[in-house]
Enzyme design. Structure first.
Site, PDB file in Angstrom:
ATOM      1  N   MET A  30       4.143  -4.537  -2.708  1.00 32.70           N
ATOM      2  CA  MET A  30       4.242  -5.626  -3.429  1.00 32.70           C
ATOM      3  C   MET A  30       5.523  -5.647  -4.102  1.00 32.70           C
ATOM      4  SD  MET A  30       0.468  -7.325  -3.813  1.00 32.70           S
ATOM      5  CE  MET A  30       0.061  -6.089  -5.629  1.00 32.70           C
ATOM      6  N   ASN A  32       8.588  -4.075  -6.794  1.00 33.89           N
ATOM      7  CA  ASN A  32       8.636  -3.478  -8.070  1.00 33.89           C
ATOM      8  C   ASN A  32       8.354  -1.973  -7.830  1.00 33.89           C
ATOM      9  OD1 ASN A  32       6.987  -2.897 -11.042  1.00 33.89           O
ATOM     10  ND2 ASN A  32       9.106  -3.864 -11.077  1.00 33.89           N
ATOM     11  N   LEU A  33       9.490  -1.685  -6.930  1.00 39.50           N
ATOM     12  CA  LEU A  33       9.179  -0.168  -6.444  1.00 39.50           C
ATOM     13  C   LEU A  33       9.400   0.809  -7.261  1.00 39.50           C
ATOM     14  CD1 LEU A  33      10.789  -0.714  -2.923  1.00 39.50           C
ATOM     15  CD2 LEU A  33       8.476  -1.050  -3.533  1.00 39.50           C
ATOM     16  N   HIS A  37       6.124   4.271  -4.331  1.00 42.16           N
ATOM     17  CA  HIS A  37       6.244   3.660  -3.293  1.00 42.16           C
ATOM     18  C   HIS A  37       7.257   4.308  -2.363  1.00 42.16           C
ATOM     19  CE1 HIS A  37       5.356   0.104  -5.906  1.00 42.16           C
ATOM     20  NE2 HIS A  37       4.484  -0.151  -4.845  1.00 42.16           N
ATOM     21  N   GLN A  61      -5.025 -11.887  -2.662  1.00 41.52           N
ATOM     22  CA  GLN A  61      -5.701 -10.569  -3.216  1.00 41.52           C
ATOM     23  C   GLN A  61      -5.841 -10.675  -4.574  1.00 41.52           C
ATOM     24  OE1 GLN A  61      -2.665  -7.990  -1.599  1.00 41.52           O
ATOM     25  NE2 GLN A  61      -3.253  -6.598  -3.160  1.00 41.52           N
ATOM     26  N   LYS A 152      -3.524   6.589  -4.298  1.00 46.31           N
ATOM     27  CA  LYS A 152      -3.729   5.981  -5.810  1.00 46.31           C
ATOM     28  C   LYS A 152      -4.882   4.706  -5.661  1.00 46.31           C
ATOM     29  CE  LYS A 152      -2.250   3.838  -9.451  1.00 46.31           C
ATOM     30  NZ  LYS A 152      -2.412   2.316  -9.242  1.00 46.31           N
ATOM     31  N   VAL A 179       1.501   9.901  -6.901  1.00 43.35           N
ATOM     32  CA  VAL A 179       2.485  10.342  -7.341  1.00 43.35           C
ATOM     33  C   VAL A 179       2.510   9.887  -8.922  1.00 43.35           C
ATOM     34  CG1 VAL A 179       5.220  10.243  -7.901  1.00 43.35           C
ATOM     35  CG2 VAL A 179       4.130  10.089  -5.500  1.00 43.35           C
ATOM     36  N   SER A 189       3.116  -0.144 -10.628  1.00 42.67           N
ATOM     37  CA  SER A 189       4.085  -1.420 -11.215  1.00 42.67           C
ATOM     38  C   SER A 189       3.171  -1.991 -12.546  1.00 42.67           C
ATOM     39  CB  SER A 189       3.921  -2.607 -10.317  1.00 42.67           C
ATOM     40  OG  SER A 189       4.694  -2.020  -9.165  1.00 42.67           O
ATOM     41  N   ARG A 190       2.007  -1.983 -12.550  1.00 39.00           N
ATOM     42  CA  ARG A 190       1.347  -2.643 -13.592  1.00 39.00           C
ATOM     43  C   ARG A 190       1.468  -1.656 -14.989  1.00 39.00           C
ATOM     44  NH1 ARG A 190      -2.749  -4.191  -9.798  1.00 39.00           N
ATOM     45  NH2 ARG A 190      -2.785  -6.431  -9.563  1.00 39.00           N
TER      46      ARG A 190
HETATM   47  P1  PAJ Z   1       1.384  -1.928  -4.196  1.00 40.52           P
HETATM   48  O1  PAJ Z   1       0.384  -1.984  -5.289  1.00 40.52           O
HETATM   49  O2  PAJ Z   1       2.807  -2.274  -4.137  1.00 40.52           O
HETATM   50  O3  PAJ Z   1       1.377  -0.378  -3.420  1.00 40.52           O
HETATM   51  C1  PAJ Z   1       2.091  -0.205  -2.255  1.00 40.52           C
HETATM   52  C2  PAJ Z   1       1.620   1.091  -1.512  1.00 40.52           C
HETATM   53  O4  PAJ Z   1       2.111   2.109  -2.538  1.00 40.52           O
HETATM   54  C3  PAJ Z   1      -0.033   1.472  -1.458  1.00 40.52           C
HETATM   55  O5  PAJ Z   1      -0.476   1.958  -0.225  1.00 40.52           O
HETATM   56  C4  PAJ Z   1      -0.284   2.069  -2.821  1.00 40.52           C
HETATM   57  O6  PAJ Z   1      -1.447   2.932  -2.753  1.00 40.52           O
HETATM   58  C5  PAJ Z   1       1.009   2.855  -2.987  1.00 40.52           C
HETATM   59  N1  PAJ Z   1       0.983   3.282  -4.208  1.00 40.52           N
HETATM   60  C6  PAJ Z   1       1.188   2.792  -5.213  1.00 40.52           C
HETATM   61  N2  PAJ Z   1       1.129   3.638  -6.470  1.00 40.52           N
HETATM   62  C7  PAJ Z   1       1.413   4.743  -5.945  1.00 40.52           C
HETATM   63  C8  PAJ Z   1       1.300   6.116  -6.424  1.00 40.52           C
HETATM   64  N3  PAJ Z   1       1.659   6.225  -7.759  1.00 40.52           N
HETATM   65  N4  PAJ Z   1       1.498   7.195  -5.798  1.00 40.52           N
HETATM   66  C9  PAJ Z   1       1.362   7.153  -4.171  1.00 40.52           C
HETATM   67  N5  PAJ Z   1       1.319   5.838  -3.622  1.00 40.52           N
HETATM   68  C10 PAJ Z   1       1.193   4.702  -4.546  1.00 40.52           C
HETATM   69  O7  PAJ Z   1      -1.329  -1.651  -2.434  1.00 40.52           O
HETATM   70  C11 PAJ Z   1      -0.552  -2.670  -2.424  1.00 40.52           C
HETATM   71  O8  PAJ Z   1       0.721  -2.816  -3.014  1.00 40.52           O
HETATM   72  C12 PAJ Z   1      -0.979  -4.082  -1.786  1.00 40.52           C
HETATM   73  O9  PAJ Z   1      -2.619  -4.148  -1.963  1.00 40.52           O
HETATM   74  C13 PAJ Z   1      -0.739  -4.047  -0.440  1.00 40.52           C
HETATM   75  C14 PAJ Z   1      -1.177  -2.938   0.404  1.00 40.52           C
HETATM   76  C15 PAJ Z   1       0.789  -4.177  -0.167  1.00 40.52           C
HETATM   77  C16 PAJ Z   1      -1.221  -5.380   0.263  1.00 40.52           C
HETATM   78  O10 PAJ Z   1      -0.906  -6.736  -0.451  1.00 40.52           O
END
Ligand code: PAJ
Length: 289
Positions: A30, A32-33, A37, A61, A152, A179, A189-190
Site C-alpha cells: 500500500m 509509504n515504503l 517492504h 480492507q 509482520k 524487519v 507505515s503506521r
Molecule cells: P502493506 O501494509 O503496505 O504491506 C505490504 C507487505 O509488506 C505485506 O506483505 C506486509 O506483511 C509486508 N511488511 C510490512 N511491514 C513489514 C516488516 N516490518 N517486515 C517485513 N514485511 C513487512 O499488507 C498490505 O500492505 C496490504 O494488506 C496488501 C497485502 C498490499 C493488500 O492490500
C-alpha cells in the site's frame, strides 16, 4: 523501472516477460515504503527474473472509522526507493483499474472464517475479505509466478496462502521475516502516526512478545495465564491491549498439549495508533500442564 497504471499497460509488459520465459515475482504493498517492504523487493530479486511491486491503498480492507483517508501516501519517495531496490515494474493503479464496476458492488472474495474470524478479523470485521478481494485481483491482473508477503502480518499471510490453495492459484507464496527498527519495533507505515515518546516506547511490545516466547520455549503450557501476564505487562507499559494470544502457527487455533509450533500475536494501541506484531515460539519441553 517501468511503470503501469492501467490493465493494458501492465499486460503489455508482463505478457512480453512471460513470452520470454522469465519468472516474475509480485510484491503487493500500500506504499509509504520502508525497509520491510524493500526487503521483500530484494528477496523477490533473488527469487525471480523480474520484480513487480504494486502500490494501491485498497479501500475495501479499511473499516468505517479506520485510517483510509489519512493513510500515508508518498509516491515520489516510493519510486526512488523501488528503483534503488531493483524493482523492474511499478504497478500503481487507480480505483477504476482495480474496481472497474465501482467500490460499492464489487465481486468479493470471502476469507475462510476458520482462519479469519479470530484476532485481527475479530477486531476488524471484513478486513480480510477486503484484503483477499484486492490480492485476488492483483494476482489475476499480474499473473506472477511467485508473490511475497511479510510475516509482520501473520494472519494475512495465512489467509492468503489458504486462498491460493483453495482457489488453485498457481502462485508460490513466499513469506519473509519481520524487519525491525533497532528498538525492536516492527517497521510499519503506521509508525508514522506515533509521537516521539510513543515511538521510543513502542519497541517494548516486541520485548514482551519475546518474553512470552521464552516462557513457552522453557516449557510453560498454561497459555491463558501466560497471556494474562503479558496483557498486564503491556498495560503497565502504557499500551491499551486489543489482544495478546498464544496460537498454533499453522491455523491460529488455540494450542493443545501436543502442539509444538506456536506463535505469539498481539495488537495494542499506543495513543491512537494501532500496532500489531508477532513472534514464533517453538516448544521443546512440556511441563506445567
Ligand atoms: P502493506 O501494509 O503496505 O504491506 C505490504 C507487505 O509488506 C505485506 O506483505 C506486509 O506483511 C509486508 N511488511 C510490512 N511491514 C513489514 C516488516 N516490518 N517486515 C517485513 N514485511 C513487512 O499488507 C498490505 O500492505 C496490504 O494488506 C496488501 C497485502 C498490499 C493488500 O492490500
Amino acid at each position: 523501472m517501468w511503470r503501469a497504471e492501467t490493465r493494458e499497460q501492465l499486460n503489455a509488459i508482463t505478457r512480453r516477460w512471460r513470452g520470454e520465459g522469465l519468472k516474475t515475482a509480485l510484491v503487493p504493498t500500500m506504499g509509504n515504503l520502508h525497509k520491510g517492504h524493500l526487503a521483500l523487493v530484494e528477496e523477490a530479486r533473488r527469487e525471480a527474473d523480474r520484480v513487480i511491486t504494486s502500490i494501491y491503498v485498497n479501500p475495501t480492507q479499511f473499516g468505517q472509522g479506520e485510517d483510509f483517508d489519512n493513510y500515508p501516501r508518498t509516491p515520489d519517495s516510493d519510486v526512488k526507493l523501488l528503483m534503488q531496490a531493483g524493482c523492474d515494474l511499478l504497478f500503481i493503479p487507480e480505483h477504476s483499474t482495480m474496481y472497474p464496476f465501482g467500490l460499492e458492488n464489487p465481486v468479493r472474495v470471502q476469507a475462510s472464517p476458520d482462519l479469519a474470524a479470530t484476532l485481527e478479523g475479530q477486531s476488524r470485521p471484513g478486513h480480510f475479505d477486503g484484503v483477499l478481494t484486492v490480492v485476488a485481483r492483483l494476482f489475476n491482473l499480474v499473473v506472477p509466478d511467485i508473490a511475497l508477503f511479510g510475516e509482520k502480518d501473520f494472519q494475512q499471510l495465512l489467509v492468503i496462502r489458504r486462498m491460493v490453495d483453495d482457489l488453485g492459484y498457481g502462485i508460490r507464496i513466499v513469506a519473509f521475516p519481520t524487519v525491525r527498527e533497532q528498538s525492536g519495533l516492527a517497521m510499519s507505515s503506521r509508525n508514522n502516526y506515533l509521537g516521539v515518546d510513543e515511538r521510543a516506547a513502542a519497541g517494548e511490545l516486541y520485548a514482551v512478545l519475546r518474553q512470552v516466547a521464552d516462557h513457552i520455549r522453557n516449557g510453560r503450557g498454561d497459555w491463558q495465564q501466560v497471556e494474562r501476564d503479558a496483557r498486564t505487562r503491556l498495560e503497565s507499559l502504557g499500551f491499551r491491549v486489543d489482544y495478546v494470544a498464544v496460537r498454533r502457527t499453522k491455523d491460529l487455533g488455540p494450542p493443545g498439549p501436543a502442539d509444538l509450533d506456536l506463535r505469539v500475536l498481539a495488537a495494542v494501541y499506543s495513543g491512537r495508533t494501532r500496532l500489531i506484531d508477532n513472534v514464533g515460539a517453538n516448544r521443546v519441553g512440556i511441563s506445567g500442564e
